[in-house]
Design a protein around this motif. Structure first.
Motif, PDB file in Angstrom:
ATOM      1  N   MET A   1       0.847  -1.171   0.000  1.00  0.00           N
ATOM      2  CA  MET A   1       0.000   0.000   0.000  1.00  0.00           C
ATOM      3  C   MET A   1       0.889   1.230   0.000  1.00  0.00           C
ATOM      4  SD  MET A   1      -3.214   0.751   2.496  1.00  0.00           S
ATOM      5  CE  MET A   1      -4.371  -0.195   1.560  1.00  0.00           C
ATOM      6  N   ALA A   2       0.528   2.249  -0.713  1.00  0.00           N
ATOM      7  CA  ALA A   2       1.339   3.445  -0.873  1.00  0.00           C
ATOM      8  C   ALA A   2       1.520   4.174   0.448  1.00  0.00           C
ATOM      9  CB  ALA A   2       0.687   4.370  -1.890  1.00  0.00           C
ATOM     10  N   THR A   3       2.595   4.959   0.503  1.00  0.00           N
ATOM     11  CA  THR A   3       2.893   5.729   1.707  1.00  0.00           C
ATOM     12  C   THR A   3       1.743   6.652   2.067  1.00  0.00           C
ATOM     13  OG1 THR A   3       5.238   5.617   1.203  1.00  0.00           O
ATOM     14  CG2 THR A   3       4.552   7.323   2.734  1.00  0.00           C
ATOM     15  N   SER A   4       1.095   7.237   1.060  1.00  0.00           N
ATOM     16  CA  SER A   4      -0.006   8.148   1.355  1.00  0.00           C
ATOM     17  C   SER A   4      -1.151   7.415   2.057  1.00  0.00           C
ATOM     18  CB  SER A   4      -0.513   8.822   0.082  1.00  0.00           C
ATOM     19  OG  SER A   4      -1.059   7.868  -0.802  1.00  0.00           O
ATOM     20  N   HIS A   5      -1.386   6.149   1.703  1.00  0.00           N
ATOM     21  CA  HIS A   5      -2.411   5.378   2.399  1.00  0.00           C
ATOM     22  C   HIS A   5      -2.020   5.159   3.859  1.00  0.00           C
ATOM     23  CE1 HIS A   5      -5.151   4.646  -0.842  1.00  0.00           C
ATOM     24  NE2 HIS A   5      -4.191   4.165  -1.603  1.00  0.00           N
TER      25      HIS A   5
ATOM     26  N   GLU B   1      -0.129   7.093   5.659  1.00  0.00           N
ATOM     27  CA  GLU B   1      -0.304   8.378   6.331  1.00  0.00           C
ATOM     28  C   GLU B   1      -1.782   8.652   6.605  1.00  0.00           C
ATOM     29  OE1 GLU B   1       1.668  11.273   3.917  1.00  0.00           O
ATOM     30  OE2 GLU B   1       3.633  10.405   4.313  1.00  0.00           O
ATOM     31  N   ASN B   2      -2.645   8.293   5.662  1.00  0.00           N
ATOM     32  CA  ASN B   2      -4.082   8.493   5.865  1.00  0.00           C
ATOM     33  C   ASN B   2      -4.621   7.579   6.964  1.00  0.00           C
ATOM     34  OD1 ASN B   2      -4.264  10.526   3.972  1.00  0.00           O
ATOM     35  ND2 ASN B   2      -4.744   9.113   2.312  1.00  0.00           N
ATOM     36  N   ILE B   3      -4.087   6.378   7.069  1.00  0.00           N
ATOM     37  CA  ILE B   3      -4.466   5.476   8.161  1.00  0.00           C
ATOM     38  C   ILE B   3      -4.043   6.094   9.490  1.00  0.00           C
ATOM     39  CG2 ILE B   3      -3.914   3.254   9.248  1.00  0.00           C
ATOM     40  CD1 ILE B   3      -3.924   2.090   6.372  1.00  0.00           C
ATOM     41  N   HIS B   4      -2.827   6.639   9.526  1.00  0.00           N
ATOM     42  CA  HIS B   4      -2.354   7.309  10.744  1.00  0.00           C
ATOM     43  C   HIS B   4      -3.277   8.462  11.119  1.00  0.00           C
ATOM     44  CE1 HIS B   4       2.126   5.960  10.885  1.00  0.00           C
ATOM     45  NE2 HIS B   4       1.309   4.953  10.669  1.00  0.00           N
ATOM     46  N   ARG B   5      -3.633   9.278  10.133  1.00  0.00           N
ATOM     47  CA  ARG B   5      -4.500  10.432  10.406  1.00  0.00           C
ATOM     48  C   ARG B   5      -5.879   9.987  10.903  1.00  0.00           C
ATOM     49  NH1 ARG B   5      -2.119  12.494   5.455  1.00  0.00           N
ATOM     50  NH2 ARG B   5      -0.504  13.962   6.091  1.00  0.00           N
ATOM     51  N   ALA B   6      -6.450   8.983  10.251  1.00  0.00           N
ATOM     52  CA  ALA B   6      -7.766   8.491  10.673  1.00  0.00           C
ATOM     53  C   ALA B   6      -7.702   7.951  12.101  1.00  0.00           C
ATOM     54  CB  ALA B   6      -8.264   7.406   9.714  1.00  0.00           C
TER      55      ALA B   6
ATOM     56  N   HIS C   1       5.048  15.980  11.626  1.00  0.00           N
ATOM     57  CA  HIS C   1       4.338  14.708  11.426  1.00  0.00           C
ATOM     58  C   HIS C   1       3.106  14.694  12.326  1.00  0.00           C
ATOM     59  CE1 HIS C   1       3.634  10.343  11.772  1.00  0.00           C
ATOM     60  NE2 HIS C   1       4.053  10.353  10.532  1.00  0.00           N
ATOM     61  N   GLU C   2       1.912  14.680  11.747  1.00  0.00           N
ATOM     62  CA  GLU C   2       0.648  14.794  12.474  1.00  0.00           C
ATOM     63  C   GLU C   2       0.334  13.615  13.374  1.00  0.00           C
ATOM     64  OE1 GLU C   2      -3.046  16.250  10.602  1.00  0.00           O
ATOM     65  OE2 GLU C   2      -1.847  15.999   8.806  1.00  0.00           O
ATOM     66  N   ALA C   3       0.753  12.436  12.991  1.00  0.00           N
ATOM     67  CA  ALA C   3       0.246  11.239  13.649  1.00  0.00           C
ATOM     68  C   ALA C   3       1.186  10.700  14.713  1.00  0.00           C
ATOM     69  CB  ALA C   3      -0.055  10.174  12.602  1.00  0.00           C
ATOM     70  N   ALA C   4       1.808  11.593  15.481  1.00  0.00           N
ATOM     71  CA  ALA C   4       2.628  11.137  16.590  1.00  0.00           C
ATOM     72  C   ALA C   4       1.752  10.306  17.517  1.00  0.00           C
ATOM     73  CB  ALA C   4       3.210  12.328  17.333  1.00  0.00           C
ATOM     74  N   GLY C   5       2.296   9.240  18.040  1.00  0.00           N
ATOM     75  CA  GLY C   5       1.531   8.382  18.930  1.00  0.00           C
ATOM     76  C   GLY C   5       0.807   7.250  18.220  1.00  0.00           C
ATOM     77  N   ILE C   6       0.906   7.207  16.901  1.00  0.00           N
ATOM     78  CA  ILE C   6       0.260   6.159  16.113  1.00  0.00           C
ATOM     79  C   ILE C   6       1.330   5.406  15.334  1.00  0.00           C
ATOM     80  CG2 ILE C   6      -1.403   5.631  14.285  1.00  0.00           C
ATOM     81  CD1 ILE C   6      -2.763   6.906  16.676  1.00  0.00           C
ATOM     82  N   ARG C   7       1.237   4.110  15.352  1.00  0.00           N
ATOM     83  CA  ARG C   7       2.144   3.271  14.552  1.00  0.00           C
ATOM     84  C   ARG C   7       1.289   2.217  13.882  1.00  0.00           C
ATOM     85  NH1 ARG C   7       5.436  -1.411  16.178  1.00  0.00           N
ATOM     86  NH2 ARG C   7       6.911  -1.696  14.511  1.00  0.00           N
ATOM     87  N   SER C   8       1.507   1.994  12.598  1.00  0.00           N
ATOM     88  CA  SER C   8       0.726   0.963  11.911  1.00  0.00           C
ATOM     89  C   SER C   8       1.644   0.123  11.041  1.00  0.00           C
ATOM     90  CB  SER C   8      -0.383   1.589  11.063  1.00  0.00           C
ATOM     91  OG  SER C   8       0.171   2.359  10.037  1.00  0.00           O
ATOM     92  N   GLU C   9       1.254  -1.120  10.862  1.00  0.00           N
ATOM     93  CA  GLU C   9       2.026  -2.010  10.001  1.00  0.00           C
ATOM     94  C   GLU C   9       1.101  -3.057   9.401  1.00  0.00           C
ATOM     95  OE1 GLU C   9       4.999  -3.619  12.565  1.00  0.00           O
ATOM     96  OE2 GLU C   9       3.608  -4.921  13.605  1.00  0.00           O
TER      97      GLU C   9
ATOM     98  N   ARG D   1     -10.389   1.284  15.517  1.00  0.00           N
ATOM     99  CA  ARG D   1     -10.672   0.151  14.631  1.00  0.00           C
ATOM    100  C   ARG D   1     -11.753   0.531  13.610  1.00  0.00           C
ATOM    101  NH1 ARG D   1     -12.533  -4.354  17.819  1.00  0.00           N
ATOM    102  NH2 ARG D   1     -10.363  -4.655  18.322  1.00  0.00           N
ATOM    103  N   THR D   2     -12.796   1.172  14.061  1.00  0.00           N
ATOM    104  CA  THR D   2     -13.871   1.589  13.168  1.00  0.00           C
ATOM    105  C   THR D   2     -13.381   2.595  12.130  1.00  0.00           C
ATOM    106  OG1 THR D   2     -15.536   1.188  14.870  1.00  0.00           O
ATOM    107  CG2 THR D   2     -16.150   2.683  13.075  1.00  0.00           C
ATOM    108  N   ALA D   3     -12.604   3.579  12.567  1.00  0.00           N
ATOM    109  CA  ALA D   3     -12.108   4.607  11.645  1.00  0.00           C
ATOM    110  C   ALA D   3     -11.193   4.022  10.577  1.00  0.00           C
ATOM    111  CB  ALA D   3     -11.379   5.699  12.424  1.00  0.00           C
ATOM    112  N   VAL D   4     -10.277   3.158  10.977  1.00  0.00           N
ATOM    113  CA  VAL D   4      -9.330   2.571  10.013  1.00  0.00           C
ATOM    114  C   VAL D   4     -10.054   1.601   9.084  1.00  0.00           C
ATOM    115  CG1 VAL D   4      -7.272   1.122   9.771  1.00  0.00           C
ATOM    116  CG2 VAL D   4      -7.328   2.934  11.492  1.00  0.00           C
ATOM    117  N   THR D   5     -10.947   0.791   9.629  1.00  0.00           N
ATOM    118  CA  THR D   5     -11.720  -0.138   8.801  1.00  0.00           C
ATOM    119  C   THR D   5     -12.548   0.621   7.772  1.00  0.00           C
ATOM    120  OG1 THR D   5     -11.801  -1.750  10.592  1.00  0.00           O
ATOM    121  CG2 THR D   5     -13.430  -1.997   8.850  1.00  0.00           C
TER     122      THR D   5
END
Length: 120
Positions: free
Chosen positions: A1-5, A7-12, A53-61, A94-98
């Protein structure tokens, strides 16, 4: 998945976590703190061209099964029960990312782990 996705997951995830009642802030990771410190130096030399970086405190993989694992580190208000707020954050993230993933054609499993770093 692209970096922008990503980042959008982090923001959500960040928006959902911060909107949960009882959350005071997201806890930045060491990497976020170092990046912020470096960006201050860079900005002083390059006149502010590096965004925070807006999404400090969020990590996704991505998980091996193609889903997403999201970690949320947050600071809570002391007048709230930690377990209740953590459960709410987990469900809201979970709801926001889903929802974000479903809008972009990726209906995959999402797991969320919430860590409360302190209360204020």
């Amino acid at each position: 998945m692209a970096t922008s996705h990503r980042e959008n997951i982090h923001r959500a995830a960040a928006r959902a976590a911060l909107d949960a009642p009882g959350v005071a802030a997201l806890q930045p990771t060491l990497a976020d703190r170092l990046a912020l410190a470096a960006s201050h130096v860079y900005r002083s030399q390059a006149e502010g061209t590096t965004p925070y970086h807006e999404a400090a405190g969020i990590r996704s993989e991505l998980t091996p099964d193609g889903g997403w694992h999201v970690e949320v580190r947050c600071v809570l208000h002391a007048d709230r029960r930690v377990v209740d707020v953590a459960r709410q954050v987990r469900e809201d993230v979970r709801t926001a990312v889903t929802t974000y993933l479903a809008r972009h054609g990726a209906a995959v499993p999402v797991t969320v782990m919430v860590t409360v770093t302190r209360t204020v």
